[in-house]
Design a protein around this motif. Structure first.
Motif, PDB file in Angstrom:
ATOM      1  N   GLU A  65       0.834  -1.185   0.000  1.00  0.00           N
ATOM      2  CA  GLU A  65       0.000   0.000   0.000  1.00  0.00           C
ATOM      3  C   GLU A  65       0.881   1.253   0.000  1.00  0.00           C
ATOM      4  OE1 GLU A  65      -3.589   1.976  -0.149  1.00  0.00           O
ATOM      5  OE2 GLU A  65      -3.232  -0.196  -0.211  1.00  0.00           O
ATOM      6  N   GLU A 109      -4.664   7.538  -8.835  1.00  0.00           N
ATOM      7  CA  GLU A 109      -3.274   7.358  -8.401  1.00  0.00           C
ATOM      8  C   GLU A 109      -2.451   8.613  -8.671  1.00  0.00           C
ATOM      9  OE1 GLU A 109      -1.833   3.886 -10.342  1.00  0.00           O
ATOM     10  OE2 GLU A 109      -3.035   2.498  -9.124  1.00  0.00           O
ATOM     11  N   ASP A 163       2.695   7.425  -0.905  1.00  0.00           N
ATOM     12  CA  ASP A 163       2.765   7.614   0.548  1.00  0.00           C
ATOM     13  C   ASP A 163       4.244   7.639   0.932  1.00  0.00           C
ATOM     14  OD1 ASP A 163       2.697   7.622   3.271  1.00  0.00           O
ATOM     15  OD2 ASP A 163       1.584   5.735   3.483  1.00  0.00           O
ATOM     16  N   ALA A 196       5.642   4.731   2.931  1.00  0.00           N
ATOM     17  CA  ALA A 196       5.590   3.355   2.423  1.00  0.00           C
ATOM     18  C   ALA A 196       7.006   2.804   2.285  1.00  0.00           C
ATOM     19  CB  ALA A 196       4.866   3.311   1.080  1.00  0.00           C
TER      20      ALA A 196
END
Length: 336
Positions: A38, A234, A316, A319
């Motif tokens: 994710e 995205e 992110d 991540a």
């Protein structure tokens, strides 16, 4: 009476079933392995580099081209020489004009020195004539003549000084003209503006290039990037400067670090060379993943543009890259 498989047939069916199960299991394992955590998105693309044209500033004939397609060139390296015979003749004429104006200036300077000496003498003679007139030993007419000669000499000095100033200006103009022609001659020696590889050789010796006409196109191997195409949900989460990874299809387990340098503000169709037809029918946003200049410069001899690959971006910042993207190429590592 129902059919029952014989012993050998049972073995065959069992092996086929086992193979199917193993295949499904492998596909599942492969999918899990390639799945991204994710906060990381990816898209297909290819390695690209910016193009730089080596072009003529004015129409001149190509005298020689010193490189071929595929050659690696460095900034400042001479790659093309244009014929400057006409310009060199003009430069010789301009230099002769500079010499002539310098002689004219020297004559004007000598004239000023002479005029100043004559003024000094005329001033002395006027003073002497005045004293003689005051004592009654000289005539007023002689004094008037001396004073007139002094005024004439002073006027001649002013004219000589004006000539000197004009000569100085003419020298500056002549020198500027010669410098301009010399600059045009220098510009006829074409140099590579970048570190890169010659992509196209667009001219040959004997051809006349138009103003701005390119003789070579060079791939700037220090400005390397990959463009990927992502759906709106995205692309909207990506920030400029976000951390990225680039991989090539022939070496998917080794990645190149990069960063997001551009996100298109407009949606478009994915180029046909990147995705399947079904994917091309979707609207996406173009995202540019830039390779750091110092890293690209370290590997200029190994970079090949046009190679297909995959680009990964962190939407992110927190991540974590999967293990297969942690084997990165660095500028400190030795190229091999």
């Amino acid at each position: 009476m129902p059919w029952k498989p014989k012993g050998k047939t049972k073995w065959i069916i069992g092996l086929v079933a086992l193979a199917v199960v193993a295949f499904i299991g492998f596909r599942y394992w492969k999918g899990k392995k390639s799945a991204l955590p994710e906060g990381i998105v990816s898209g297909n693309g290819r390695i690209e580099a910016k193009l730089a044209d080596v072009a003529a500033k004015e129409p001149l004939r190509v005298r020689e081209i010193l490189v071929n397609e595929g050659d690696l060139v460095r900034p400042g390296q001479v790659v093309v020489r244009l014929d400057t015979t006409t310009l060199e003749s003009s430069l010789a004429e301009a230099n002769a004009n500079v010499a002539a104006t310098q002689e004219k200036l020297a004559v004007a300077q000598a004239g000023i020195v002479r005029q100043k000496s004559e003024i000094q003498l005329a001033t002395i003679e006027v003073d002497r004539a005045r004293r003689l007139v005051a004592r009654g030993a000289g005539s007023q007419r002689d004094l008037d003549v001396r004073e007139s000669e002094l005024k004439t000499t002073r006027a001649s000095l002013a004219e000589a000084e004006a000539t000197l100033k004009t000569s100085q200006e003419e020298i500056e103009v002549a020198r500027a003209s010669a410098a301009t022609i010399q600059t045009r001659i220098n510009d006829a020696t074409l140099r590579s503006p970048v570190t890169g590889r010659v992509l196209y050789r667009l001219a040959e010796p004997g051809e006349v290039l138009a103003p701005g006409g390119p003789a070579l196109t060079i791939l700037n191997l220090e400005d390397v990037y990959m463009e990927i195409f992502l759906p709106a949900n995205e692309a909207s989460r990506i920030r400029i400067g976000a951390e990225a990874r680039l991989t090539a299809d022939f070496e998917p387990d080794r990645s190149v670090p990069g960063y997001v340098s551009f996100v298109s503000p407009e949606a478009q169709f994915t180029p046909k060379q990147v995705e399947t037809k079904s994917e091309r029918e979707k609207l996406v946003f173009r995202v540019k993943l830039q390779v750091p200049r110092e890293l690209a410069g370290r590997y200029v001899e190994r970079i090949k543009t046009g190679i297909r690959g995959v680009g990964y971006v962190k939407v992110d910042p927190n991540a974590a890259w999967p293990s297969r993207l942690q084997n990165v190429i660095t500028a400190e590592a030795e190229p091999h």
